[in-house]
Design a protein around this motif. Structure first.
Motif, PDB file in Angstrom:
ATOM      1  N   LEU A 134       7.297  12.346  43.974  1.00 23.37           N
ATOM      2  CA  LEU A 134       6.632  13.230  44.925  1.00 23.37           C
ATOM      3  C   LEU A 134       5.555  14.005  44.177  1.00 23.37           C
ATOM      4  N   VAL A 135       4.395  14.128  44.800  1.00 24.30           N
ATOM      5  CA  VAL A 135       3.285  14.862  44.185  1.00 24.30           C
ATOM      6  C   VAL A 135       3.207  16.233  44.848  1.00 24.30           C
ATOM      7  N   LEU A 136       3.473  17.274  44.077  1.00 26.94           N
ATOM      8  CA  LEU A 136       3.549  18.644  44.573  1.00 26.94           C
ATOM      9  C   LEU A 136       2.509  19.507  43.861  1.00 26.94           C
ATOM     10  N   VAL A 137       2.399  20.723  44.297  1.00 25.52           N
ATOM     11  CA  VAL A 137       1.477  21.660  43.647  1.00 25.52           C
ATOM     12  C   VAL A 137       2.201  22.968  43.346  1.00 25.52           C
ATOM     13  N   LYS A 138       1.718  23.634  42.306  1.00 31.07           N
ATOM     14  CA  LYS A 138       2.243  24.949  41.948  1.00 31.07           C
ATOM     15  C   LYS A 138       1.062  25.888  41.752  1.00 31.07           C
ATOM     16  N   GLN A 139       1.156  27.078  42.344  1.00 31.31           N
ATOM     17  CA  GLN A 139       0.078  28.049  42.191  1.00 31.31           C
ATOM     18  C   GLN A 139       0.611  29.474  42.309  1.00 31.31           C
ATOM     19  N   PHE A 140      -0.195  30.411  41.818  1.00 33.73           N
ATOM     20  CA  PHE A 140       0.180  31.823  41.879  1.00 33.73           C
ATOM     21  C   PHE A 140      -0.099  32.354  43.276  1.00 33.73           C
ATOM     22  N   ARG A 141       0.933  32.920  43.903  1.00 35.78           N
ATOM     23  CA  ARG A 141       0.823  33.485  45.237  1.00 35.78           C
ATOM     24  C   ARG A 141       1.021  35.004  45.151  1.00 35.78           C
ATOM     25  N   PRO A 142      -0.059  35.782  45.302  1.00 42.44           N
ATOM     26  CA  PRO A 142       0.048  37.237  45.189  1.00 42.44           C
ATOM     27  C   PRO A 142       1.103  37.849  46.106  1.00 42.44           C
ATOM     28  N   ALA A 143       1.213  37.348  47.331  1.00 46.23           N
ATOM     29  CA  ALA A 143       2.192  37.923  48.262  1.00 46.23           C
ATOM     30  C   ALA A 143       3.619  37.736  47.758  1.00 46.23           C
ATOM     31  N   MET A 144       3.881  36.608  47.113  1.00 45.65           N
ATOM     32  CA  MET A 144       5.218  36.360  46.590  1.00 45.65           C
ATOM     33  C   MET A 144       5.503  37.280  45.409  1.00 45.65           C
ATOM     34  N   HIS A 145       4.491  37.493  44.571  1.00 48.03           N
ATOM     35  CA  HIS A 145       4.665  38.423  43.454  1.00 48.03           C
ATOM     36  C   HIS A 145       4.870  39.843  43.975  1.00 48.03           C
ATOM     37  N   PHE A 146       4.059  40.247  44.954  1.00 52.01           N
ATOM     38  CA  PHE A 146       4.157  41.599  45.507  1.00 52.01           C
ATOM     39  C   PHE A 146       5.549  41.873  46.068  1.00 52.01           C
ATOM     40  N   ASN A 147       6.120  40.899  46.759  1.00 52.53           N
ATOM     41  CA  ASN A 147       7.431  41.103  47.366  1.00 52.53           C
ATOM     42  C   ASN A 147       8.577  40.978  46.377  1.00 52.53           C
ATOM     43  N   SER A 148       8.253  40.692  45.126  1.00 56.03           N
ATOM     44  CA  SER A 148       9.250  40.745  44.056  1.00 56.03           C
ATOM     45  C   SER A 148       9.279  42.119  43.385  1.00 56.03           C
ATOM     46  N   ILE A 149       8.299  42.963  43.730  1.00 53.89           N
ATOM     47  CA  ILE A 149       8.189  44.294  43.140  1.00 53.89           C
ATOM     48  C   ILE A 149       9.040  45.281  43.937  1.00 53.89           C
ATOM     49  N   LEU A 150       9.799  46.078  43.258  1.00 59.11           N
ATOM     50  CA  LEU A 150      10.619  47.081  43.934  1.00 59.11           C
ATOM     51  C   LEU A 150       9.723  48.066  44.687  1.00 59.11           C
ATOM     52  N   PRO A 151      10.144  48.538  45.868  1.00 58.01           N
ATOM     53  CA  PRO A 151       9.311  49.434  46.676  1.00 58.01           C
ATOM     54  C   PRO A 151       8.775  50.645  45.911  1.00 58.01           C
ATOM     55  N   GLU A 152       9.589  51.210  45.030  1.00 59.54           N
ATOM     56  CA  GLU A 152       9.162  52.419  44.309  1.00 59.54           C
ATOM     57  C   GLU A 152       8.060  52.130  43.288  1.00 59.54           C
ATOM     58  N   ASP A 153       7.848  50.853  42.951  1.00 57.39           N
ATOM     59  CA  ASP A 153       6.817  50.504  41.972  1.00 57.39           C
ATOM     60  C   ASP A 153       5.544  49.948  42.618  1.00 57.39           C
ATOM     61  N   ARG A 154       5.548  49.729  43.910  1.00 58.77           N
ATOM     62  CA  ARG A 154       4.424  49.050  44.560  1.00 58.77           C
ATOM     63  C   ARG A 154       3.159  49.897  44.641  1.00 58.77           C
ATOM     64  N   GLU A 155       3.294  51.214  44.668  1.00 51.48           N
ATOM     65  CA  GLU A 155       2.130  52.068  44.855  1.00 51.48           C
ATOM     66  C   GLU A 155       1.640  52.699  43.557  1.00 51.48           C
ATOM     67  N   LYS A 156       2.142  52.227  42.444  1.00 49.50           N
ATOM     68  CA  LYS A 156       1.655  52.718  41.158  1.00 49.50           C
ATOM     69  C   LYS A 156       0.247  52.202  40.917  1.00 49.50           C
ATOM     70  N   GLU A 157      -0.485  52.900  40.083  1.00 53.40           N
ATOM     71  CA  GLU A 157      -1.896  52.547  39.850  1.00 53.40           C
ATOM     72  C   GLU A 157      -2.043  51.104  39.377  1.00 53.40           C
ATOM     73  N   THR A 158      -1.170  50.690  38.476  1.00 55.55           N
ATOM     74  CA  THR A 158      -1.127  49.293  38.033  1.00 55.55           C
ATOM     75  C   THR A 158       0.323  48.836  38.002  1.00 55.55           C
ATOM     76  N   ILE A 159       0.517  47.546  38.161  1.00 56.37           N
ATOM     77  CA  ILE A 159       1.861  46.981  38.154  1.00 56.37           C
ATOM     78  C   ILE A 159       2.218  46.536  36.739  1.00 56.37           C
ATOM     79  N   ASP A 160       3.413  46.907  36.286  1.00 59.97           N
ATOM     80  CA  ASP A 160       3.900  46.564  34.957  1.00 59.97           C
ATOM     81  C   ASP A 160       4.254  45.075  34.918  1.00 59.97           C
ATOM     82  N   ILE A 161       3.424  44.260  34.243  1.00 56.49           N
ATOM     83  CA  ILE A 161       3.687  42.825  34.231  1.00 56.49           C
ATOM     84  C   ILE A 161       4.770  42.434  33.223  1.00 56.49           C
ATOM     85  N   GLU A 162       5.219  43.395  32.426  1.00 54.88           N
ATOM     86  CA  GLU A 162       6.391  43.126  31.592  1.00 54.88           C
ATOM     87  C   GLU A 162       7.638  43.159  32.470  1.00 54.88           C
ATOM     88  N   LYS A 163       7.687  44.129  33.373  1.00 56.28           N
ATOM     89  CA  LYS A 163       8.813  44.248  34.297  1.00 56.28           C
ATOM     90  C   LYS A 163       8.712  43.213  35.412  1.00 56.28           C
TER      91      LYS A 163
END
Length: 233
Positions: free
Chosen positions: A55-84
């Motif tokens: 099967l030939v599939l694709v993989k790509q970065f989806r901002p919405a999926m990343h955003f919904n992995s962020i805890l609510p208390e961290d979503r409105e910070k000036e920048t998102i901690d990409i280590e966390k």
């Protein structure tokens, strides 16, 4: 693909792809409203390479999926901690797909997407239309049309990977590998339309290919007995 940094979230300006709306209506005599998005319809294509039996599939970065992995208390910070919250949280495994934003038939758009994302030049007569359905009915309910096509190595005329500033990786999976993925408890980094498409493929197409190939590769010899073992007997 995962070289993503300087992540921040801001209010959305006017967009040519997404338009937020509030839908007002009366139901059973009660005034109600619902927030929704007006978006483009789309096509999606299940691709099977008969040369290498994958099967030939694709993989790509989806901002919405990343955003919904962020805890609510961290979503409105000036920048998102990409280590966390590493960029890998936003990598989605999908089938080839694209929006209907041109004055072309859905078949022609599907052909164009397969060429741009995966590099295969598929003639119209080889593009099998499967079904159309509504995706994301709680928010946008756009119409997506699913296709299936067989490809071979000699149909690969382009590199693939998307156009303009798209960054798309091509992923190949055997039928046993896909079956294993769909049998896992998850979470699977894929949208429901991908899961539906793969279930459709396994139910309607896989036995055609696995009969000629299931016990020719070392990986298949190692996999645990499944429904496909019964099909090839």
């Amino acid at each position: 693909m995962e070289d993503v940094k300087n992540i921040r979230v801001t209010p959305m300006p006017e967009s040519k792809y997404v338009k937020p709306l509030r839908f007002h209506y009366t139901q059973n005599g009660k005034e109600k409203n619902w927030d929704l998005l007006a978006v483009h319809d789309s096509v999606a294509i299940v691709i099977y390479n008969v040369t290498r039996k994958v099967l030939v599939l694709v993989k790509q970065f989806r901002p919405a999926m990343h955003f919904n992995s962020i805890l609510p208390e961290d979503r409105e910070k000036e920048t998102i901690d990409i280590e966390k919250y590493p960029p890998s949280l936003g990598l989605a495994l999908e089938i080839c797909a694209g929006i209907v934003d041109k004055e072309k038939s859905v078949v022609d758009i599907a052909i164009e997407e397969v060429l741009e994302e995966c590099g295969y030049n598929v003639p119209a007569e080889k593009m099998e239309r499967i079904i159309s359905y509504r995706s994301g009915v709680g928010v946008q309910a756009a119409l997506q049309t699913l296709f299936f096509c067989e490809v071979s190595d000699d149909m690969k005329t382009e590199r693939g990977g998307g156009v303009d500033d798209e960054l798309i990786d091509i992923v190949e999976m055997t039928i046993p590998e896909m079956e294993k993925l769909l049998s896992s408890p998850g979470p699977v980094q894929s949208p429901p339309s991908f899961l539906f498409a793969m279930m459709w493929f396994l139910h309607n197409k896989a036995s055609k290919y696995i009969r000629s190939f299931a016990y020719t590769c070392s990986e298949c010899k190692k996999h645990k007995p499944t429904v496909w073992d019964w099909l090839i007997q």
